[in-house]
Write an enzyme that holds these catalytic residues in place. Structure first.
Site, short mmCIF file in Angstrom:
data_model
loop_
_atom_site.label_atom_id
_atom_site.label_comp_id
_atom_site.label_asym_id
_atom_site.label_seq_id
_atom_site.Cartn_x
_atom_site.Cartn_y
_atom_site.Cartn_z
N ASP A 176 0.82 -1.21 0.00
CA ASP A 176 0.00 0.00 0.00
C ASP A 176 0.86 1.27 0.00
OD1 ASP A 176 -2.39 1.39 -0.02
OD2 ASP A 176 -2.60 1.37 2.17
N GLY A 177 0.34 2.32 -0.62
CA GLY A 177 0.98 3.63 -0.53
C GLY A 177 1.59 4.17 -1.82
N ARG B 285 0.15 7.82 -2.54
CA ARG B 285 0.68 8.86 -1.65
C ARG B 285 2.16 9.11 -1.90
NH1 ARG B 285 -1.34 6.07 3.54
NH2 ARG B 285 -1.83 4.48 2.00
N TRP B 286 2.88 8.08 -2.26
CA TRP B 286 4.32 8.22 -2.58
C TRP B 286 4.48 9.18 -3.75
CZ3 TRP B 286 7.37 6.98 -6.88
CH2 TRP B 286 8.75 6.90 -6.65
N HIS C 119 2.52 3.78 -9.07
CA HIS C 119 2.29 2.38 -9.43
C HIS C 119 3.47 1.83 -10.23
CE1 HIS C 119 -1.60 2.52 -7.69
NE2 HIS C 119 -2.15 3.29 -8.61
N ASN D 267 -11.04 -2.23 -5.29
CA ASN D 267 -10.26 -1.35 -6.19
C ASN D 267 -10.95 -1.13 -7.54
OD1 ASN D 267 -7.06 -2.60 -4.98
ND2 ASN D 267 -8.15 -0.75 -4.38
#
Ligand code: IPE
Ligand code: IPE
Ligand code: MG
Length: 246
Positions: free
Chosen positions: A21-22, A25-26, A38, A69
């Site tokens: 996950d993340g 936000r990254w 992604h 998703n």
């Protein structure tokens, strides 16, 4: 520093599952689009698979795309599917080199045809590999999995194939996508969220949980080794007392 070479090989988790996950936000943190996250997430998948092979993990299961998703923007879903297809094409060689068998859990027939076909092909071309089993959870939701298991068992009861009194944990297990996988030993979730998000609810009944405040694209071999070392220092009691374990 935590290095792969320093890991002791006894008491490794046999089945490691990761909620990756993340990515979004990254990317946002860097002022980029989610897609960028992604793309970098795929690189982390690649290195994590190789690290797990090197460590000697037998089963690695990666939460790649959940049933929920599907509610994301269409363009993001398309990007994720495109990345899935291109990575599978690229990784087939590495899977075979590393003796990795590809497996999937989830309703993969719901995926776009290209992705579905590519998955079947790579699974077929790696089916004789005897090293690590890499399972991608795709269009996977634990509640959906349990719902279809209950349905399948009910049909068998109706048709007198099994009797209601005989339904036990083994029968339930055998009707899950994960019927050929052992229970999860260690579950890691990146990104700092402390939730399960509909992943392997039945299979993590006695898993050790490890949450790390690092976005998935930044998850490194050092983080992985640290998580495994942490796991190795835990006492898994399975309901017993400490004294009973000696
Ligand atoms: C994980 O990263 C990848 C998938 C769920 C497909 P996210 O896309 O959820 O990234 P965040 O959590 O929004 O940062
Ligand atoms: C879980 O991440 C699913 C995957 C990692 C594939 P999400 O980003 O979808 O989870 P929530 O919605 O924040 O719980
Ligand atoms: Mg997320």
């Amino acid at each position: 520093m935590d290095k792969i070479e320093d890991l002791v090989s006894h008491n490794l988790p046999k089945h490691l599952a990761i909620i990756m996950d993340g990515n979004g936000r990254w990317a946002k943190q860097k002022g980029k689009l989610r897609v960028f996250g992604h793309e970098h997430g795929v690189k982390t998948v690649r290195s994590t698979v190789e690290n797990c092979v090197q460590i000697g993990i037998e089963y690695l299961t990666l939460y790649t795309f959940s049933t929920e998703n599907w509610n994301r923007p269409k363009l993001e879903i398309q990007t994720l599917m495109r990345l899935l297809v291109s990575s599978l094409k690229k990784e087939l060689k590495t899977f075979n080199k590393n003796n990795v068998r590809l497996n999937t859990i989830g309703n993969i027939s719901a995926l776009p045809e290209k992705a579905y076909k590519e998955l079947l092909e790579v699974m077929d071309k790696t089916k004789d590999n005897t090293g690590m089993t890499l399972t991608l959870a795709l269009s996977y939701g634990s509640r959906e999995e349990l719902q279809s298991a209950v349905r399948a068992i009910a049909v068998k009861v109706k048709n007198n194939i099994i009797s209601a009194e005989n339904i036990d944990e083994t029968i339930i297990n055998n009707h899950l996508y994960t019927h050929n996988l052992p229970d999860v030993d260690l579950l890691i979730r990146t990104s700092g969220e402390h939730r399960i998000s509909n992943f392997l609810l039945w299979q993590i009944a006695y898993a050790e949980l490890y949450f790390i405040d690092v976005f998935w694209p930044d998850f490194s071999d050092q983080h992985l080794v640290k998580a495994i070392k942490n796991y190795q220092n835990r006492e898994r009691r399975f309901g017993k007392t400490s004294e009973q374990l000696i």
